[in-house]
Write an enzyme that holds these catalytic residues in place. Structure first.
Site, PDB file in Angstrom:
ATOM      1  N   SER A 161       0.834  -1.195   0.000  1.00  0.00           N
ATOM      2  CA  SER A 161       0.000   0.000   0.000  1.00  0.00           C
ATOM      3  C   SER A 161       0.877   1.256   0.000  1.00  0.00           C
ATOM      4  CB  SER A 161      -0.958  -0.042   1.188  1.00  0.00           C
ATOM      5  OG  SER A 161      -1.968   0.949   1.080  1.00  0.00           O
ATOM      6  N   ASP A 222     -10.031  -4.619  -4.398  1.00  0.00           N
ATOM      7  CA  ASP A 222      -9.463  -3.628  -3.485  1.00  0.00           C
ATOM      8  C   ASP A 222     -10.317  -2.350  -3.471  1.00  0.00           C
ATOM      9  OD1 ASP A 222      -7.897  -1.787  -2.085  1.00  0.00           O
ATOM     10  OD2 ASP A 222      -6.029  -2.632  -2.840  1.00  0.00           O
ATOM     11  N   HIS A 255      -7.948  -5.293  -0.152  1.00  0.00           N
ATOM     12  CA  HIS A 255      -6.728  -4.581   0.253  1.00  0.00           C
ATOM     13  C   HIS A 255      -6.032  -5.404   1.326  1.00  0.00           C
ATOM     14  CE1 HIS A 255      -4.282  -1.009  -0.051  1.00  0.00           C
ATOM     15  NE2 HIS A 255      -4.296  -0.843   1.266  1.00  0.00           N
TER      16      HIS A 255
END
Length: 278
Positions: A161, A222, A255
Protein backbone atom coordinates in the site's frame (compact mmCIF):
# COMPACT_ATOMS: atom_id res chain seq x y z
CA UNK A 1 -7.28 -18.44 -2.14
CA UNK A 2 -8.43 -16.93 1.11
CA UNK A 3 -6.63 -13.86 2.32
CA UNK A 4 -3.91 -14.28 4.91
CA UNK A 5 -4.39 -12.59 8.26
CA UNK A 6 -1.58 -12.13 10.77
CA UNK A 7 -2.16 -14.14 13.91
CA UNK A 8 -0.19 -15.03 17.05
CA UNK A 9 0.19 -18.56 15.72
CA UNK A 10 2.36 -17.29 12.89
CA UNK A 11 4.93 -15.80 15.25
CA UNK A 12 6.15 -19.21 16.36
CA UNK A 13 8.09 -19.68 13.11
CA UNK A 14 9.96 -16.36 13.27
CA UNK A 15 13.77 -16.66 12.95
CA UNK A 16 16.13 -14.34 14.78
CA UNK A 17 14.79 -10.78 14.74
CA UNK A 18 17.33 -8.09 15.38
CA UNK A 19 15.90 -4.90 16.84
CA UNK A 20 18.35 -2.02 16.76
CA UNK A 21 17.70 -0.22 20.01
CA UNK A 22 14.41 0.05 21.83
CA UNK A 23 12.57 2.45 19.59
CA UNK A 24 9.42 2.42 17.47
CA UNK A 25 7.20 4.80 15.59
CA UNK A 26 5.41 6.53 18.44
CA UNK A 27 6.89 10.03 18.25
CA UNK A 28 5.63 12.76 15.95
CA UNK A 29 8.66 15.01 16.57
CA UNK A 30 10.18 16.68 13.49
CA UNK A 31 13.20 15.10 11.78
CA UNK A 32 16.59 16.47 12.84
CA UNK A 33 20.18 15.71 11.85
CA UNK A 34 21.16 13.15 9.19
CA UNK A 35 18.09 11.51 7.73
CA UNK A 36 18.62 7.99 9.03
CA UNK A 37 19.48 9.31 12.48
CA UNK A 38 16.30 11.43 12.35
CA UNK A 39 14.31 8.35 11.53
CA UNK A 40 15.69 6.43 14.50
CA UNK A 41 15.53 9.38 16.90
CA UNK A 42 11.84 10.03 16.23
CA UNK A 43 10.88 6.36 16.49
CA UNK A 44 10.78 5.61 20.19
CA UNK A 45 8.57 3.11 21.93
CA UNK A 46 7.19 -0.33 21.44
CA UNK A 47 7.96 -1.93 18.08
CA UNK A 48 11.48 -0.94 16.99
CA UNK A 49 12.54 1.42 14.23
CA UNK A 50 13.99 -1.42 12.19
CA UNK A 51 13.26 -5.13 12.33
CA UNK A 52 15.82 -7.25 10.51
CA UNK A 53 15.25 -10.89 9.63
CA UNK A 54 18.40 -12.71 8.69
CA UNK A 55 17.90 -16.43 9.45
CA UNK A 56 20.98 -16.30 11.74
CA UNK A 57 23.40 -15.94 8.79
CA UNK A 58 26.29 -13.49 9.11
CA UNK A 59 26.78 -12.84 5.38
CA UNK A 60 24.16 -12.16 2.73
CA UNK A 61 24.10 -11.67 -1.01
CA UNK A 62 21.01 -9.45 -1.06
CA UNK A 63 18.60 -7.38 0.97
CA UNK A 64 14.89 -6.50 0.80
CA UNK A 65 13.68 -3.24 2.35
CA UNK A 66 9.93 -3.55 2.88
CA UNK A 67 7.72 -0.68 4.03
CA UNK A 68 4.39 -1.10 5.80
CA UNK A 69 1.19 0.71 4.92
CA UNK A 70 -0.72 3.60 6.50
CA UNK A 71 -1.42 3.17 10.21
CA UNK A 72 0.64 -0.02 10.44
CA UNK A 73 4.10 -0.81 11.82
CA UNK A 74 6.84 -3.39 11.15
CA UNK A 75 4.94 -5.68 13.51
CA UNK A 76 2.20 -6.00 10.90
CA UNK A 77 4.64 -7.64 8.46
CA UNK A 78 7.08 -9.45 10.73
CA UNK A 79 5.37 -12.81 10.23
CA UNK A 80 5.56 -12.63 6.45
CA UNK A 81 9.13 -11.30 6.43
CA UNK A 82 10.06 -14.20 8.70
CA UNK A 83 8.51 -16.71 6.30
CA UNK A 84 10.27 -15.18 3.29
CA UNK A 85 13.59 -15.13 5.20
CA UNK A 86 13.21 -18.82 5.94
CA UNK A 87 12.47 -19.62 2.30
CA UNK A 88 15.19 -17.28 0.94
CA UNK A 89 17.95 -17.52 3.57
CA UNK A 90 20.54 -15.63 1.48
CA UNK A 91 18.48 -12.43 1.83
CA UNK A 92 18.11 -9.89 4.65
CA UNK A 93 14.62 -8.49 5.21
CA UNK A 94 14.57 -5.02 6.72
CA UNK A 95 11.29 -3.46 7.90
CA UNK A 96 11.47 0.29 8.56
CA UNK A 97 8.83 2.12 10.57
CA UNK A 98 7.05 5.27 9.39
CA UNK A 99 6.93 8.38 11.62
CA UNK A 100 3.66 9.56 13.16
CA UNK A 101 2.00 12.48 11.37
CA UNK A 102 -1.50 13.92 10.91
CA UNK A 103 -3.34 12.28 8.00
CA UNK A 104 -5.97 14.33 6.19
CA UNK A 105 -7.85 11.26 5.00
CA UNK A 106 -8.54 10.35 8.63
CA UNK A 107 -9.57 13.80 9.80
CA UNK A 108 -6.07 14.90 10.81
CA UNK A 109 -5.57 12.02 13.23
CA UNK A 110 -1.91 11.23 13.89
CA UNK A 111 -0.76 7.76 12.87
CA UNK A 112 2.22 6.04 11.26
CA UNK A 113 2.42 7.37 7.71
CA UNK A 114 5.11 7.87 5.10
CA UNK A 115 3.24 10.95 3.81
CA UNK A 116 -0.13 12.65 4.08
CA UNK A 117 -3.04 11.16 2.13
CA UNK A 118 -5.77 13.60 1.19
CA UNK A 119 -8.42 11.22 -0.18
CA UNK A 120 -9.29 8.01 -1.99
CA UNK A 121 -9.77 9.62 -5.42
CA UNK A 122 -7.10 9.69 -8.12
CA UNK A 123 -4.17 8.11 -6.31
CA UNK A 124 -1.65 9.04 -9.00
CA UNK A 125 -2.49 12.71 -8.51
CA UNK A 126 -2.00 12.47 -4.73
CA UNK A 127 0.54 15.23 -3.86
CA UNK A 128 2.01 12.98 -1.16
CA UNK A 129 3.10 15.80 1.16
CA UNK A 130 5.89 14.45 3.34
CA UNK A 131 7.02 11.81 0.84
CA UNK A 132 10.24 13.66 0.04
CA UNK A 133 11.27 13.66 3.71
CA UNK A 134 10.53 9.94 3.92
CA UNK A 135 12.34 9.36 0.63
CA UNK A 136 15.56 10.73 2.13
CA UNK A 137 15.25 8.20 4.95
CA UNK A 138 14.54 5.33 2.54
CA UNK A 139 17.52 6.36 0.39
CA UNK A 140 19.88 6.40 3.37
CA UNK A 141 18.61 3.03 4.53
CA UNK A 142 19.17 1.76 0.98
CA UNK A 143 22.79 2.94 1.10
CA UNK A 144 23.30 1.28 4.49
CA UNK A 145 21.97 -2.02 3.20
CA UNK A 146 23.92 -1.72 -0.05
CA UNK A 147 27.14 -1.43 1.95
CA UNK A 148 26.34 -4.74 3.66
CA UNK A 149 25.35 -6.83 0.64
CA UNK A 150 27.56 -5.58 -2.18
CA UNK A 151 25.82 -2.59 -3.75
CA UNK A 152 22.44 -1.11 -4.61
CA UNK A 153 21.98 -3.67 -7.36
CA UNK A 154 21.77 -6.30 -4.59
CA UNK A 155 18.84 -4.55 -2.88
CA UNK A 156 15.11 -4.72 -3.66
CA UNK A 157 12.91 -2.02 -2.19
CA UNK A 158 9.23 -2.70 -1.78
CA UNK A 159 6.20 -2.48 0.41
CA UNK A 160 2.47 -2.78 0.85
CA UNK A 161 0.00 0.00 0.00
CA UNK A 162 1.63 3.30 1.08
CA UNK A 163 4.88 1.39 1.61
CA UNK A 164 4.75 0.15 -1.97
CA UNK A 165 4.06 3.69 -3.13
CA UNK A 166 7.16 4.88 -1.24
CA UNK A 167 9.24 2.14 -2.85
CA UNK A 168 8.27 3.39 -6.32
CA UNK A 169 8.68 7.05 -5.32
CA UNK A 170 12.17 6.40 -3.93
CA UNK A 171 13.55 4.06 -6.59
CA UNK A 172 12.45 6.22 -9.51
CA UNK A 173 14.34 9.24 -8.14
CA UNK A 174 17.75 7.69 -7.43
CA UNK A 175 20.36 10.00 -8.90
CA UNK A 176 23.39 7.71 -8.92
CA UNK A 177 24.25 4.37 -10.45
CA UNK A 178 23.78 1.53 -9.95
CA UNK A 179 20.02 1.47 -9.52
CA UNK A 180 18.30 -0.98 -7.19
CA UNK A 181 17.89 -4.63 -8.14
CA UNK A 182 14.11 -4.26 -8.36
CA UNK A 183 10.92 -2.72 -7.00
CA UNK A 184 8.08 -4.62 -5.33
CA UNK A 185 4.72 -2.86 -4.94
CA UNK A 186 1.86 -4.78 -3.31
CA UNK A 187 -1.58 -3.10 -3.40
CA UNK A 188 0.13 0.24 -4.03
CA UNK A 189 0.41 2.95 -6.66
CA UNK A 190 2.71 5.67 -7.99
CA UNK A 191 2.05 8.86 -5.97
CA UNK A 192 2.55 12.36 -7.38
CA UNK A 193 2.83 11.06 -10.92
CA UNK A 194 3.28 14.55 -12.33
CA UNK A 195 6.42 15.12 -10.24
CA UNK A 196 7.94 11.75 -11.19
CA UNK A 197 7.11 12.48 -14.82
CA UNK A 198 9.16 15.68 -14.61
CA UNK A 199 12.06 13.87 -12.92
CA UNK A 200 12.07 11.19 -15.63
CA UNK A 201 11.50 13.47 -18.61
CA UNK A 202 12.89 12.11 -21.91
CA UNK A 203 16.64 12.59 -21.99
CA UNK A 204 16.92 12.45 -18.18
CA UNK A 205 16.14 8.78 -17.65
CA UNK A 206 18.98 6.46 -16.62
CA UNK A 207 19.53 3.83 -19.32
CA UNK A 208 19.43 1.09 -16.68
CA UNK A 209 15.86 2.07 -15.80
CA UNK A 210 14.58 0.28 -18.88
CA UNK A 211 15.59 -3.14 -17.56
CA UNK A 212 14.84 -2.69 -13.86
CA UNK A 213 12.50 -5.49 -12.68
CA UNK A 214 9.22 -4.32 -11.14
CA UNK A 215 6.50 -6.51 -9.65
CA UNK A 216 3.06 -4.96 -9.14
CA UNK A 217 0.54 -7.11 -7.26
CA UNK A 218 -3.07 -6.06 -6.75
CA UNK A 219 -6.43 -7.43 -5.71
CA UNK A 220 -9.38 -7.03 -8.07
CA UNK A 221 -11.67 -6.28 -5.11
CA UNK A 222 -9.46 -3.63 -3.48
CA UNK A 223 -11.73 -0.79 -2.25
CA UNK A 224 -8.90 1.36 -0.84
CA UNK A 225 -6.52 1.48 -3.81
CA UNK A 226 -8.69 0.57 -6.74
CA UNK A 227 -7.43 -1.72 -9.48
CA UNK A 228 -7.58 1.16 -11.95
CA UNK A 229 -4.80 2.90 -9.97
CA UNK A 230 -2.64 -0.19 -10.35
CA UNK A 231 -3.29 -0.33 -14.10
CA UNK A 232 -2.40 3.34 -14.45
CA UNK A 233 0.75 2.81 -12.38
CA UNK A 234 1.81 0.01 -14.70
CA UNK A 235 1.11 2.18 -17.73
CA UNK A 236 3.05 5.11 -16.25
CA UNK A 237 6.09 2.93 -15.63
CA UNK A 238 5.97 1.62 -19.17
CA UNK A 239 5.67 5.19 -20.44
CA UNK A 240 8.96 5.88 -18.63
CA UNK A 241 10.53 3.23 -20.87
CA UNK A 242 10.54 0.46 -18.27
CA UNK A 243 10.27 -2.85 -20.13
CA UNK A 244 10.44 -5.28 -17.23
CA UNK A 245 7.20 -4.48 -15.38
CA UNK A 246 5.29 -7.56 -14.28
CA UNK A 247 1.67 -7.13 -13.22
CA UNK A 248 -0.28 -9.72 -11.24
CA UNK A 249 -3.88 -9.37 -10.15
CA UNK A 250 -5.82 -11.61 -7.78
CA UNK A 251 -9.48 -12.27 -8.42
CA UNK A 252 -10.84 -12.54 -4.88
CA UNK A 253 -8.36 -10.29 -3.04
CA UNK A 254 -9.24 -6.91 -1.49
CA UNK A 255 -6.73 -4.58 0.25
CA UNK A 256 -4.80 -7.46 1.78
CA UNK A 257 -2.51 -10.32 0.81
CA UNK A 258 -3.30 -13.86 -0.26
CA UNK A 259 -1.37 -17.12 -0.45
CA UNK A 260 -0.95 -16.98 -4.23
CA UNK A 261 0.50 -13.48 -4.00
CA UNK A 262 2.94 -14.46 -1.25
CA UNK A 263 4.20 -17.33 -3.41
CA UNK A 264 4.47 -15.10 -6.48
CA UNK A 265 6.52 -12.55 -4.53
CA UNK A 266 8.87 -15.22 -3.21
CA UNK A 267 9.43 -16.56 -6.72
CA UNK A 268 10.05 -13.06 -8.10
CA UNK A 269 12.54 -12.33 -5.31
CA UNK A 270 14.31 -15.58 -6.08
CA UNK A 271 14.69 -14.54 -9.72
CA UNK A 272 15.59 -10.91 -8.97
CA UNK A 273 18.04 -11.68 -6.14
CA UNK A 274 19.12 -15.27 -6.87
CA UNK A 275 21.13 -17.30 -4.36
CA UNK A 276 24.91 -16.98 -4.63
CA UNK A 277 26.77 -19.60 -6.62
CA UNK A 278 28.60 -22.00 -4.36
Amino acid sequence: MAALVASPMMTSTIPRALLRGSSSCRSAAPFRGPALARFIATARGKYGELVVYDETRSKFSGSVIFGHGLGDSPLGWHWQAAAWAKELPWLRFVLPCAPHMPVSLNGGMEMPAWYDIQGLGDRLQEPAIGADESRVVWAELLEAEASLVGGRDHVVIGGFSQGGAMALYTALQLDMMPLVAGILCMSGYLPNHQHIESVLAPGRRPLALADMPVLLCHGKLDPMVRLESAYRTRDALQDFGMKNVEFKEYKYMAHEVCEDEVRDVAEWLKQTLPPPQE
